[in-house]
Enzyme design. Structure first.
Site, PDB file in Angstrom:
ATOM      1  N   CYS A 136      24.024 -21.487  16.536  1.00 24.29           N
ATOM      2  CA  CYS A 136      23.481 -20.999  17.805  1.00 24.29           C
ATOM      3  C   CYS A 136      22.752 -22.123  18.538  1.00 24.29           C
ATOM      4  O   CYS A 136      21.627 -22.486  18.167  1.00 24.29           O
ATOM      5  CB  CYS A 136      22.538 -19.829  17.543  1.00 24.29           C
ATOM      6  SG  CYS A 136      21.783 -19.180  19.043  1.00 24.29           S
ATOM      7  N   CYS A 139      19.500 -20.958  20.239  1.00 22.44           N
ATOM      8  CA  CYS A 139      18.366 -20.738  19.326  1.00 22.44           C
ATOM      9  C   CYS A 139      17.791 -22.056  18.826  1.00 22.44           C
ATOM     10  O   CYS A 139      16.574 -22.207  18.725  1.00 22.44           O
ATOM     11  CB  CYS A 139      18.791 -19.937  18.100  1.00 22.44           C
ATOM     12  SG  CYS A 139      19.921 -18.597  18.421  1.00 22.44           S
ATOM     13  N   ASP A 140      18.649 -23.013  18.487  1.00 20.16           N
ATOM     14  CA  ASP A 140      18.182 -24.186  17.745  1.00 20.16           C
ATOM     15  C   ASP A 140      18.279 -25.505  18.517  1.00 20.16           C
ATOM     16  O   ASP A 140      17.770 -26.528  18.043  1.00 20.16           O
ATOM     17  CB  ASP A 140      19.006 -24.333  16.445  1.00 20.16           C
ATOM     18  CG  ASP A 140      18.812 -23.119  15.548  1.00 20.16           C
ATOM     19  OD1 ASP A 140      17.699 -22.564  15.545  1.00 20.16           O
ATOM     20  OD2 ASP A 140      19.773 -22.738  14.861  1.00 20.16           O
TER      21      ASP A 140
END
Ligand code: NAP
Length: 309
Positions: A136, A139-140
């Protein structure tokens, strides 16, 4: 045991659309969603190809808009996991679903549980998950500002997520196992000309290396047979999806891509429908998920009418 005319499992675009259509038709409907509504859309930074929004929008904005529209019809909701399903293959009896600890009866079921990222299946991938391996970018990605990363895959996800990451990182290797990419030409063009992206074609990843954190990827060029290691601190894997069907009984026809339906979203079990990414199909888009959801709800409505006739 509570009984509903329809139980919609999954609250992504397909599930929210199906529930909206059912509720507007006056069908008693339960929505079951494990997490907050939105599904994969919540993991998408920018959506540029949903009709009606030429300037694009954030994934969470679209998910919020779907949820707000549905909330106006005050659906019954359970925020839990479907752990088991007892389906009547003949469709004569009601189907039963174990939601958390509670059994629910459903005269019809629409499965919209979506799909999750497929794993590469190479050494180091599982061990270094969360320590450099990610599925992701949204997300990261922020952890890799001004660092060097690799993205693996050649579809729309790999291309789109590369363009998102390229805004943050110092350098990005886009590694694909073939020469030709299957993602959209417009994303290909942007990736191939981006100054932070180096495209590594016809190359497979054999191992993700690192002790406690990712330090590199061992690769092989399939055209030349040359093996090498790229020094990277992050590896983002986008090699397709697997349907979320862990709780689905074997009586339902499936293939490796998902639940098999006809064009009306009917499965082989009467009264059970599937919509969105959980379905075996090629084109996985928000627009197609929404279409599937509307079709499944219409089919469920027709099925219930015929039961009551
Ligand atoms: P995908 O289209 O199935 O592409 C997966 C990619 O990973 C392919 O290039 C495939 O290579 C490669 N791959 C598969 N297994 C591999 C392995 N073991 N090792 C190395 N490479 C591997 O998956 P996706 O990109 O996640 O997209 C899924 C669906 O969502 C598609 O329908 C896509 O169009 C849609 N989507 C759309 C958008 C958009 O329109 N904005 C954005 C994201 C996703 P090969 O090409 O050689 O098979």
């Amino acid at each position: 045991m509570k009984t509903y005319d329809a139980v919609v499992v999954g609250g992504g675009p397909a599930g929210m659309t199906a529930a909206l259509y059912l509720l507007r038709s006056g069908i008693s409907t339960l929505m079951v969603e494990q997490l907050s509504p939105g599904g994969q859309v919540l993991l998408t930074e920018e959506i540029e190809n949903y009709p009606g929004f030429p300037k694009g929008m954030k994934g969470y904005e679209l998910a919020d808009a779907f949820a707000a529209q549905l909330e106006a019809y005050a659906p019954d909701k359970m925020m839990d996991e479907v752990r088991e399903m007892r389906l009547d293959p003949a469709g004569k009896a009601e189907h039963e679903l174990l939601v958390g600890e509670e059994w629910i009866r459903a005269r019809s079921v629409i499965l919209c549980t979506g799909a999750r990222y497929r794993k590469l299946g190479v050494p180091g991938e599982q061990r270094l998950l969360g320590r450099g391996v990610s599925y992701c970018a949204l997300c990261d990605g922020n952890f890799y500002r001004d660092r060097v990363v690799a993205v693996v895959g050649g579809g729309n996800s790999a291309l789109e997520e590369s363009l998102y990451l390229a805004k943050l990182v110092k350098k990005l290797y886009l590694i694909h196992r073939r020469d030709d990419f299957r993602g959209l030409k417009c994303y290909q063009d942007k990736c191939f000309t981006h100054k932070a992206i180096e495209v590594v074609r016809s190359t497979v990843v054999h191992e993700i290396q690192g002790e406690s954190e990712v330090t590199g990827v061992a690769i092989e060029n399939l055209a030349t047979g040359e093996k090498s290691v790229l020094d990277v601190e992050g590896v983002f894997v986008f090699v397709g999806f697997e349907p979320n069907v862990g709780f689905v009984p074997a009586v339902l026809n499936m293939d490796s891509n998902g639940i098999i339906t006809d064009t009306e979203m009917r499965t082989n079990v009467p009264g059970v429908f599937a919509a969105g990414d959980v379905r075996s199909k090629l084109c996985r888009q928000v627009a197609t998920a929404v279409g599937d959801g509307a079709t499944a709800a219409t089919s469920a409505f027709a099925y219930l009418e015929q039961l009551d006739a």
